[in-house]
Enzyme design. Structure first.
Site, PDB file in Angstrom:
ATOM      1  CD1 TRP A 136      -0.242  -6.318  -3.143  1.00  0.00           C
ATOM      2  CD2 TRP A 136      -0.481  -6.952  -1.017  1.00  0.00           C
ATOM      3  NE1 TRP A 136       0.096  -7.646  -3.056  1.00  0.00           N
ATOM      4  CE2 TRP A 136      -0.041  -8.069  -1.766  1.00  0.00           C
ATOM      5  CE3 TRP A 136      -0.707  -7.126   0.353  1.00  0.00           C
ATOM      6  CZ2 TRP A 136       0.183  -9.315  -1.211  1.00  0.00           C
ATOM      7  CZ3 TRP A 136      -0.482  -8.385   0.912  1.00  0.00           C
ATOM      8  CH2 TRP A 136      -0.041  -9.460   0.130  1.00  0.00           C
ATOM      9  CB  CYS A 188      -0.933   0.082   1.197  1.00  0.00           C
ATOM     10  SG  CYS A 188      -2.049  -1.312   1.307  1.00  0.00           S
ATOM     11  NE  ARG A 242       4.786   1.931  -0.223  1.00  0.00           N
ATOM     12  CZ  ARG A 242       5.870   1.730   0.522  1.00  0.00           C
ATOM     13  NH1 ARG A 242       7.045   2.131   0.075  1.00  0.00           N
ATOM     14  NH2 ARG A 242       5.794   1.168   1.696  1.00  0.00           N
ATOM     15  CE  LYS A 258      13.501 -11.155 -10.116  1.00  0.00           C
ATOM     16  NZ  LYS A 258      14.063 -10.502  -8.984  1.00  0.00           N
ATOM     17  CD  GLU A 280       9.492 -11.137  -9.009  1.00  0.00           C
ATOM     18  OE1 GLU A 280      10.724 -11.024  -8.980  1.00  0.00           O
ATOM     19  OE2 GLU A 280       8.760 -10.560  -8.198  1.00  0.00           O
ATOM     20  CG  HIS A 291      19.320 -38.001  -6.138  1.00  0.00           C
ATOM     21  ND1 HIS A 291      19.828 -39.258  -5.918  1.00  0.00           N
ATOM     22  CD2 HIS A 291      20.397 -37.217  -6.428  1.00  0.00           C
ATOM     23  CE1 HIS A 291      21.148 -39.239  -6.031  1.00  0.00           C
ATOM     24  NE2 HIS A 291      21.513 -38.012  -6.344  1.00  0.00           N
ATOM     25  CD  GLU A 318      16.693 -13.053  -7.975  1.00  0.00           C
ATOM     26  OE1 GLU A 318      16.192 -13.597  -6.978  1.00  0.00           O
ATOM     27  OE2 GLU A 318      16.246 -11.996  -8.459  1.00  0.00           O
ATOM     28  CE  LYS A 347      11.253  -2.806  -5.671  1.00  0.00           C
ATOM     29  NZ  LYS A 347      11.906  -3.842  -6.491  1.00  0.00           N
ATOM     30  CG  ASN A 380       1.407   0.686   4.325  1.00  0.00           C
ATOM     31  OD1 ASN A 380       1.066  -0.488   4.181  1.00  0.00           O
ATOM     32  ND2 ASN A 380       2.650   1.096   4.169  1.00  0.00           N
ATOM     33  N   GLY A 381      -0.613  -0.974   6.520  1.00  0.00           N
ATOM     34  CA  GLY A 381      -0.251  -1.832   7.650  1.00  0.00           C
ATOM     35  C   GLY A 381      -1.385  -2.785   7.971  1.00  0.00           C
TER      36      GLY A 381
HETATM   37  O1  M6R Z   1      12.928  -4.908   0.136  1.00  0.00           O
HETATM   38  P1  M6R Z   1      13.488  -6.292   0.362  1.00  0.00           P
HETATM   39  O2  M6R Z   1      14.778  -6.485  -0.347  1.00  0.00           O
HETATM   40  O3  M6R Z   1      13.592  -6.646   1.801  1.00  0.00           O
HETATM   41  O4  M6R Z   1      12.443  -7.254  -0.289  1.00  0.00           O
HETATM   42  C1  M6R Z   1      12.567  -8.646  -0.160  1.00  0.00           C
HETATM   43  C2  M6R Z   1      11.746  -9.354  -1.205  1.00  0.00           C
HETATM   44  O5  M6R Z   1      10.396  -9.073  -1.040  1.00  0.00           O
HETATM   45  C3  M6R Z   1      12.170  -8.958  -2.617  1.00  0.00           C
HETATM   46  O6  M6R Z   1      13.531  -9.195  -2.806  1.00  0.00           O
HETATM   47  C4  M6R Z   1      11.353  -9.716  -3.679  1.00  0.00           C
HETATM   48  O7  M6R Z   1      11.608 -11.078  -3.592  1.00  0.00           O
HETATM   49  C5  M6R Z   1      11.710  -9.182  -5.060  1.00  0.00           C
HETATM   50  N1  M6R Z   1      11.068  -7.931  -5.291  1.00  0.00           N
HETATM   51  C6  M6R Z   1      11.357 -10.119  -6.144  1.00  0.00           C
HETATM   52  O8  M6R Z   1      11.851  -9.683  -7.359  1.00  0.00           O
END
Ligand code: M6R
Length: 605
Positions: free
Chosen positions: A75, A2, A27, A482, A485, A501, A478, A600, A99-100
């Site tokens: 969100w 949010c 956000r 990527k 997502e 295995h 990673e 984000k 937010n929260g």
């Molecule tokens: O802000 P942060 O680095 O703590 O966020 C952690 C994860 O939410 C973040 O790295 C997330 O996995 C990525 N945005 C994915 O691409």
């Protein structure tokens, strides 16, 4: 999660709020809304499900000259994605954005008999209802009373109908920054919405009440004492938070990596050696630690895994990497001789923050690798090593990841040097190579047309496997995140030798395999694993160093990264893997920067 904004000043607020929400949209983007307060006509609210653009269209026709208002991009946590659940929420004389998460909203609803007056399913509306219930003309007293009842995290922007031109704000955990400038004041979840107005800002202190007006911002603690917050200055400008001619933020941010690495590494080299004095990281800390635990989430955790790989292999210091959301509910085996390294782009991820707090409780010193200056994680850490990626707007993290790796390399080099594991000459060579990785990334970015071809090939696949060994396995994790997502293709990362295995049963003609083989000492082993999947029909894309040409019996396509020690090759390999995900999402016509269900900054657990 949010984004919230509040503006009060001499200009009409509506467009300012909507433009601010466009900056904050990364956000959260389920729904959006604004409320302005006109001294003559009272509150005017507009809310829409979907992106901020929908709200902008809906608000276009509305004429209002009100110069004070609040806005929100959501969100969803409590209650589905509906206009009623979208913020701002109004109850009587009070309109708020939040937010929260208010954890005790159900208890408060029944305790104060609010059930019949609530219109939405949100926790937020309960706060609006309580504020309205207790309001007798003194905002300060009312806010204090209500926040004392709340359990959970909150950043709240509040307007009272009989307080025109004023926005009140308070927070616990959830982030907010604020600034006043000639002609007004602004408050928002992060700097991207503030920087258009002022480069000077402050982080809203927790449990302090802010009163924003055209003439400035007053800050009071809960005892009513005036507080002067520390003014910070941002070192990037609004163009850094815009697309700058790129079709997507993600592509822009991939392209920005060489510069981001340079900004992060260059100031930390003195006489060829890693230099952390300006960051306040003393050598005694590094000399005396016995082990390291790296705690983070998602991409940041994957960066931590690369860090582990290098610290263990080059320095022989035991390192564990922990998922923050698991770590925080364990009884971790750490003590005052353990250094906890917390990695976070936003510096606000709640699980990471709680993990940090747990580590401190256990006596461990905490060093955080953080991108956002003044963020909660940075403030609560004993030491901070800031990365200088600039604002990262795409939800999928790219440049934040590679600068996190670079930051850990600097740390590793200093560790090795002060502990006498690396000689001066070896340390200098290491830093010299690290300084050169930007150039390797640039070379890789230039070869992106070939990578676009791969994306066209995998975009229809139901499933994609990434395999590798050692450091390449950590890169696979990673890469797979990527792809998942932003392209919504199911994908798995597997240690190449482990596939046989069990999981190899999933390999077929329909399942492309992206094999990463940049580590010389296990190259032939990975190639054997590649042959195993190839002989089961997989279409194989091999990412490897220049000069390693394999026949069509081994792979269908090859992508080369510049020939370099794999420790430094990870940066160029990361670019290849980021571009594969980017082009796949783009080829599928998806919203690359705002993938479904995500936001984000993850400030809920
Ligand atoms: O802000 P942060 O680095 O703590 O966020 C952690 C994860 O939410 C973040 O790295 C997330 O996995 C990525 N945005 C994915 O691409």
């Amino acid at each position: 999660m949010c984004g919230i904004i509040g503006y009060t000043g001499s200009e009409p607020a509506k467009d300012i709020l909507i433009n601010g929400l466009k900056q904050l949209e990364y956000r959260g983007y389920d729904s959006a809304g604004i409320a302005v307060l006109d001294p003559n006509t009272g509150f005017f609210l507009k809310k829409k499900t979907g992106k901020v653009e929908e709200l902008a269209k809906a608000a276009e026709e509305e004429k209002t000259d009100a110069t004070c208002g609040i806005g929100h991009t959501r969100w969803a946590t409590h209650g589905g994605v509906t206009e009623t659940n979208a913020h701002p929420h109004n109850q009587g004389a009070v309109t708020i954005c939040h937010n929260g998460i208010i954890e005790n909203y159900k208890e408060l609803t029944s305790e104060y008999g609010l059930k019949n007056i609530l219109k939405s399913e949100t926790d937020t509306e309960v706060v609006a209802a309580l504020l309205d219930k207790f309001y007798e003309g003194n905002p300060y007293k009312t806010i204090k009373k209500v926040v004392n009842l709340l359990a959970g995290s909150f950043a709240l922007c509040i307007m009272f109908e009989d307080q025109p031109g004023k926005i009140f704000a308070i927070r616990n955990v959830s982030p907010m920054v604020a600034a006043s400038f000639e002609g007004g004041s602004i408050i928002a979840s992060d700097l991207t919405a503030v920087i258009n107005f002022s480069k000077k800002y402050f982080v809203v202190p927790e449990y302090h009440i802010l009163t924003l007006s055209e003439s400035g911002i007053e800050v009071q603690d809960l005892k009513g004492r005036a507080v002067e917050p520390e003014i910070l200055e941002v070192n990037w400008d609004i163009t850094s938070a815009q697309k700058g001619g790129y079709p997507h933020y993600m592509l822009k941010e991939i392209n920005e990596q060489p510069e981001a690495i340079e900004r992060t590494v260059a100031p930390r080299i003195q006489d060829g050696l890693p230099y952390l004095e300006d960051d306040g990281i003393d050598d005694d800390l590094l000399k005396n630690l016995k082990d390291i635990v790296i705690v983070a989430c998602g991409t940041a955790m994957h960066a931590g895994m690369v860090g582990k790989s290098i610290i263990e292999s080059k320095l022989r210091i035991p390192v564990t990497v922990e998922i923050a959301s698991e770590f925080r509910y364990k009884d971790p085996i750490i003590d005052e001789k353990t250094l906890t390294i917390v990695v976070s782009q936003s510096g606000e991820t709640i699980d990471t923050l709680e993990a940090l707090r747990l580590s401190k409780q256990k006596g461990s010193k905490v060093l955080s690798v953080v991108n956002v200056k003044g963020s909660t994680i940075a403030r609560e850490s004993d030491y901070v090593l800031y990365t200088h990626a600039g604002p990262e707007i795409a939800v999928a993290s790219t440049k934040a990841y590679t600068v996190q790796i670079a930051a850990m390399y600097i740390l590793a080099a200093r560790l090795g040097y002060v502990r006498g594991v690396l000689t001066e000459e070896e340390t200098k060579q290491f830093m010299d190579k690290l300084s050169g990785v930007g150039e390797l990334m640039q070379k890789t970015i230039k070869a992106s047309d070939e990578i676009r071809g791969i994306a066209n090939h995998i975009k229809t696949a139901p499933d994609v496997f990434y395999i590798g060994r050692g450091i390449d396995y950590t890169l696979s994790l990673e890469a797979s995140l990527k792809l998942k997502e932003i392209s919504y293709i199911h994908s798995e990362a597997y240690a190449a030798g482990e596939l046989k295995h069990g999981t190899i049963a999933l390999i077929s003609e329909q399942v492309p395999v992206i094999a990463i083989a940049t580590e010389e000492h296990v190259y032939s082993k990975v190639i054997s694993n590649v042959r195993e999947v190839k002989s089961r029909g997989a279409y194989v894309i091999l990412v490897t160093n220049e000069g390693k040409t394999e026949s069509s019996e081994v792979c269908d396509q090859q992508i080369y990264i510049p020939k370099v020690d794999s420790v430094f090759g990870v940066f160029a390999t990361a670019v290849v893997l980021q571009l594969i995900a980017y082009y796949t999402s783009d080829a599928k016509g998806l919203d690359v920067d705002k993938p479904r269900n995500l936001a984000k900054s993850v400030t809920v657990e």
